[in-house]
Design a protein around this motif. Structure first.
Motif, PDB file in Angstrom:
ATOM      1  N   LEU A   1       4.898 -38.158 -88.231  1.00  0.00           N
ATOM      2  CA  LEU A   1       4.852 -38.947 -89.114  1.00  0.00           C
ATOM      3  C   LEU A   1       5.607 -38.369 -89.883  1.00  0.00           C
ATOM      4  O   LEU A   1       6.686 -38.573 -90.976  1.00  0.00           O
ATOM      5  CB  LEU A   1       3.553 -39.453 -89.573  1.00  0.00           C
ATOM      6  N   ALA A   2       5.016 -37.155 -90.518  1.00  0.00           N
ATOM      7  CA  ALA A   2       5.662 -35.976 -91.479  1.00  0.00           C
ATOM      8  C   ALA A   2       7.072 -35.414 -91.201  1.00  0.00           C
ATOM      9  O   ALA A   2       7.897 -35.432 -92.176  1.00  0.00           O
ATOM     10  CB  ALA A   2       5.045 -35.028 -91.519  1.00  0.00           C
ATOM     11  N   GLN A   3       7.584 -35.695 -90.226  1.00  0.00           N
ATOM     12  CA  GLN A   3       8.869 -35.369 -89.296  1.00  0.00           C
ATOM     13  C   GLN A   3       9.628 -36.377 -90.186  1.00  0.00           C
ATOM     14  O   GLN A   3      10.778 -35.744 -90.796  1.00  0.00           O
ATOM     15  CB  GLN A   3       9.379 -34.799 -88.127  1.00  0.00           C
ATOM     16  N   GLU A   4       9.329 -37.630 -89.181  1.00  0.00           N
ATOM     17  CA  GLU A   4      10.091 -39.045 -89.696  1.00  0.00           C
ATOM     18  C   GLU A   4       9.951 -38.629 -91.039  1.00  0.00           C
ATOM     19  O   GLU A   4      11.091 -39.474 -91.929  1.00  0.00           O
ATOM     20  CB  GLU A   4       9.359 -40.345 -89.728  1.00  0.00           C
ATOM     21  N   ALA A   5       9.018 -38.977 -91.890  1.00  0.00           N
ATOM     22  CA  ALA A   5       9.233 -39.428 -93.844  1.00  0.00           C
ATOM     23  C   ALA A   5       9.727 -38.086 -94.346  1.00  0.00           C
ATOM     24  O   ALA A   5      10.856 -38.355 -94.902  1.00  0.00           O
ATOM     25  CB  ALA A   5       7.578 -38.886 -93.656  1.00  0.00           C
ATOM     26  N   ALA A   6      10.044 -36.859 -93.336  1.00  0.00           N
ATOM     27  CA  ALA A   6      11.586 -35.608 -93.872  1.00  0.00           C
ATOM     28  C   ALA A   6      12.596 -36.051 -93.764  1.00  0.00           C
ATOM     29  O   ALA A   6      13.825 -36.086 -94.819  1.00  0.00           O
ATOM     30  CB  ALA A   6      11.428 -34.454 -93.607  1.00  0.00           C
ATOM     31  N   VAL A   7      13.225 -37.285 -92.994  1.00  0.00           N
ATOM     32  CA  VAL A   7      14.802 -37.304 -92.141  1.00  0.00           C
ATOM     33  C   VAL A   7      13.848 -38.827 -93.092  1.00  0.00           C
ATOM     34  O   VAL A   7      15.553 -38.637 -93.989  1.00  0.00           O
ATOM     35  CB  VAL A   7      13.760 -37.850 -90.596  1.00  0.00           C
ATOM     36  N   VAL A   8      13.683 -39.610 -93.685  1.00  0.00           N
ATOM     37  CA  VAL A   8      13.944 -40.737 -94.814  1.00  0.00           C
ATOM     38  C   VAL A   8      13.967 -39.870 -95.684  1.00  0.00           C
ATOM     39  O   VAL A   8      15.143 -40.819 -96.565  1.00  0.00           O
ATOM     40  CB  VAL A   8      12.713 -41.693 -94.295  1.00  0.00           C
ATOM     41  N   GLN A   9      13.124 -39.549 -96.562  1.00  0.00           N
ATOM     42  CA  GLN A   9      13.740 -38.556 -96.938  1.00  0.00           C
ATOM     43  C   GLN A   9      15.353 -38.275 -97.739  1.00  0.00           C
ATOM     44  O   GLN A   9      15.730 -38.602 -98.681  1.00  0.00           O
ATOM     45  CB  GLN A   9      12.769 -37.253 -97.574  1.00  0.00           C
ATOM     46  N   GLU A  10      15.748 -37.487 -97.128  1.00  0.00           N
ATOM     47  CA  GLU A  10      16.956 -36.570 -96.487  1.00  0.00           C
ATOM     48  C   GLU A  10      18.228 -37.708 -96.952  1.00  0.00           C
ATOM     49  O   GLU A  10      19.172 -38.057 -97.083  1.00  0.00           O
ATOM     50  CB  GLU A  10      16.819 -35.685 -95.842  1.00  0.00           C
ATOM     51  N   LEU A  11      17.317 -38.792 -95.878  1.00  0.00           N
ATOM     52  CA  LEU A  11      18.764 -39.695 -95.747  1.00  0.00           C
ATOM     53  C   LEU A  11      18.703 -40.918 -97.229  1.00  0.00           C
ATOM     54  O   LEU A  11      20.270 -41.670 -98.042  1.00  0.00           O
ATOM     55  CB  LEU A  11      18.485 -41.345 -94.547  1.00  0.00           C
ATOM     56  N   GLN A  12      17.467 -41.006 -98.131  1.00  0.00           N
ATOM     57  CA  GLN A  12      17.409 -41.677 -99.133  1.00  0.00           C
ATOM     58  C   GLN A  12      17.959 -40.333 -99.863  1.00  0.00           C
ATOM     59  O   GLN A  12      18.890 -41.403-100.955  1.00  0.00           O
ATOM     60  CB  GLN A  12      16.176 -41.724 -99.938  1.00  0.00           C
ATOM     61  N   GLU A  13      17.910 -39.587-100.165  1.00  0.00           N
ATOM     62  CA  GLU A  13      19.008 -38.431-100.677  1.00  0.00           C
ATOM     63  C   GLU A  13      20.611 -38.880-100.729  1.00  0.00           C
ATOM     64  O   GLU A  13      20.996 -39.078-101.874  1.00  0.00           O
ATOM     65  CB  GLU A  13      18.592 -37.383-100.962  1.00  0.00           C
ATOM     66  N   ARG A  14      20.593 -39.086 -99.659  1.00  0.00           N
ATOM     67  CA  ARG A  14      22.357 -38.431 -98.881  1.00  0.00           C
ATOM     68  C   ARG A  14      22.502 -40.338 -99.710  1.00  0.00           C
ATOM     69  O   ARG A  14      23.631 -40.246-100.138  1.00  0.00           O
ATOM     70  CB  ARG A  14      22.355 -39.115 -98.043  1.00  0.00           C
ATOM     71  N   LEU A  15      22.137 -41.755 -99.448  1.00  0.00           N
ATOM     72  CA  LEU A  15      22.265 -42.965-100.003  1.00  0.00           C
ATOM     73  C   LEU A  15      22.481 -42.896-101.798  1.00  0.00           C
ATOM     74  O   LEU A  15      23.117 -43.316-101.813  1.00  0.00           O
ATOM     75  CB  LEU A  15      21.150 -43.242 -99.715  1.00  0.00           C
ATOM     76  N   SER A  16      21.355 -42.256-101.880  1.00  0.00           N
ATOM     77  CA  SER A  16      21.534 -41.832-104.019  1.00  0.00           C
ATOM     78  C   SER A  16      22.740 -41.243-104.176  1.00  0.00           C
ATOM     79  O   SER A  16      23.936 -41.458-104.933  1.00  0.00           O
ATOM     80  CB  SER A  16      20.455 -41.003-103.724  1.00  0.00           C
ATOM     81  N   GLU A  17      22.805 -40.009-103.409  1.00  0.00           N
ATOM     82  CA  GLU A  17      24.299 -39.125-104.083  1.00  0.00           C
ATOM     83  C   GLU A  17      25.678 -39.981-103.333  1.00  0.00           C
ATOM     84  O   GLU A  17      26.249 -40.008-104.421  1.00  0.00           O
ATOM     85  CB  GLU A  17      24.531 -38.048-102.978  1.00  0.00           C
ATOM     86  N   TRP A  18      26.217 -40.427-102.223  1.00  0.00           N
ATOM     87  CA  TRP A  18      26.732 -41.872-102.326  1.00  0.00           C
ATOM     88  C   TRP A  18      27.117 -42.939-103.265  1.00  0.00           C
ATOM     89  O   TRP A  18      28.110 -43.263-103.582  1.00  0.00           O
ATOM     90  CB  TRP A  18      27.089 -42.689-100.543  1.00  0.00           C
ATOM     91  N   GLN A  19      25.493 -43.910-103.283  1.00  0.00           N
ATOM     92  CA  GLN A  19      26.048 -44.663-104.947  1.00  0.00           C
ATOM     93  C   GLN A  19      26.531 -43.628-105.756  1.00  0.00           C
ATOM     94  O   GLN A  19      26.991 -44.590-106.210  1.00  0.00           O
ATOM     95  CB  GLN A  19      24.443 -44.650-104.536  1.00  0.00           C
ATOM     96  N   GLY A  20      25.510 -42.573-106.056  1.00  0.00           N
ATOM     97  CA  GLY A  20      26.122 -42.241-107.681  1.00  0.00           C
ATOM     98  C   GLY A  20      27.848 -42.030-107.226  1.00  0.00           C
ATOM     99  O   GLY A  20      28.807 -42.445-107.859  1.00  0.00           O
ATOM    100  N   ALA A  21      28.674 -41.259-105.729  1.00  0.00           N
ATOM    101  CA  ALA A  21      29.790 -41.138-105.982  1.00  0.00           C
ATOM    102  C   ALA A  21      30.864 -42.554-106.115  1.00  0.00           C
ATOM    103  O   ALA A  21      31.536 -42.882-106.701  1.00  0.00           O
ATOM    104  CB  ALA A  21      30.283 -40.494-104.376  1.00  0.00           C
ATOM    105  N   GLU A  22      30.673 -43.881-105.685  1.00  0.00           N
ATOM    106  CA  GLU A  22      30.466 -44.969-105.044  1.00  0.00           C
ATOM    107  C   GLU A  22      30.665 -45.216-107.047  1.00  0.00           C
ATOM    108  O   GLU A  22      31.982 -45.994-106.991  1.00  0.00           O
ATOM    109  CB  GLU A  22      29.679 -45.885-104.928  1.00  0.00           C
ATOM    110  N   GLY A  23      29.880 -45.149-107.744  1.00  0.00           N
ATOM    111  CA  GLY A  23      30.921 -44.997-109.477  1.00  0.00           C
ATOM    112  C   GLY A  23      31.685 -45.072-110.220  1.00  0.00           C
ATOM    113  O   GLY A  23      32.397 -45.077-110.790  1.00  0.00           O
ATOM    114  N   VAL A  24      31.874 -43.322-109.265  1.00  0.00           N
ATOM    115  CA  VAL A  24      32.556 -42.771-110.174  1.00  0.00           C
ATOM    116  C   VAL A  24      33.901 -42.613-109.565  1.00  0.00           C
ATOM    117  O   VAL A  24      34.846 -42.807-110.042  1.00  0.00           O
ATOM    118  CB  VAL A  24      32.011 -41.218-109.681  1.00  0.00           C
ATOM    119  N   LEU A  25      33.789 -43.346-108.107  1.00  0.00           N
ATOM    120  CA  LEU A  25      35.035 -43.687-107.757  1.00  0.00           C
ATOM    121  C   LEU A  25      36.474 -44.641-107.611  1.00  0.00           C
ATOM    122  O   LEU A  25      37.429 -43.576-108.122  1.00  0.00           O
ATOM    123  CB  LEU A  25      35.351 -43.613-105.687  1.00  0.00           C
ATOM    124  N   PRO A  26      35.535 -45.546-108.221  1.00  0.00           N
ATOM    125  CA  PRO A  26      36.545 -46.157-109.309  1.00  0.00           C
ATOM    126  C   PRO A  26      37.260 -45.607-110.271  1.00  0.00           C
ATOM    127  O   PRO A  26      39.033 -46.272-111.097  1.00  0.00           O
ATOM    128  CB  PRO A  26      35.912 -47.365-109.384  1.00  0.00           C
TER     129      PRO A  26
END
Length: 157
Positions: free
Chosen positions: A1-26
């Protein structure tokens, strides 16, 4: 379960980075688009300047050609420019009334030190060195030099 939480955390961080980049791209796309338009406008301005300069040069060349044609018809002057570009040969006719087609000529060039030199002269002109000295003292006096040479040829007939 801890491992899944770490993967979810990493995916959420990536999603945040991409969402931030998405705002900068236009904004970045707009900036690049404006830069491209500016570069294109500068290129068009340069092309217009080059075209205007070329047109001025063509007009000046046409005026010079008209002047050469006038000298050619009135004085029987022909300019021969060998392919090496080192010298110009000026050939006169219409000097000797008894033989108007007889050619009188001289070759002239400018040295790398901007000193005029006569490379050939037919028939020889005794005062050529004096004429050259005056030409080299006044580099804008080329037409006067040509007149002196023609008159010297005329006096030799």
């Amino acid at each position: 379960l801890a491992q899944e939480a770490a993967v979810v955390q990493e995916l959420q961080e990536r999603l945040s980075e991409w969402q931030g980049a998405e705002g900068v791209l236009p904004e970045e796309v707009d900036r690049l688009h404006r830069q491209l338009q500016d570069d294109f406008a500068r290129l068009q301005a340069r092309e217009a300047a080059v075209a205007a300069s070329l047109e001025e040069k063509r007009a000046a060349l046409a005026a010079l050609q008209a002047e050469v044609d006038r000298y050619s018809s009135c004085l029987g002057l022909r300019l021969d420019c060998p392919t090496d570009g080192e010298e110009v040969r000026l050939v006169f006719t219409h000097i000797d009334r008894a033989a108007p087609d007889r050619e009188y000529s001289f070759g002239i060039r400018s040295s790398p030190q901007n000193v005029w030199e006569v490379t050939s002269c037919d028939p020889p002109v005794a005062a050529v060195d004096e004429f050259l000295q005056q030409l080299n003292a006044n580099p804008k006096g080329f037409s006067e030099f040509v007149r002196r040479m023609r008159n010297a040829f005329k006096e030799s007939t």
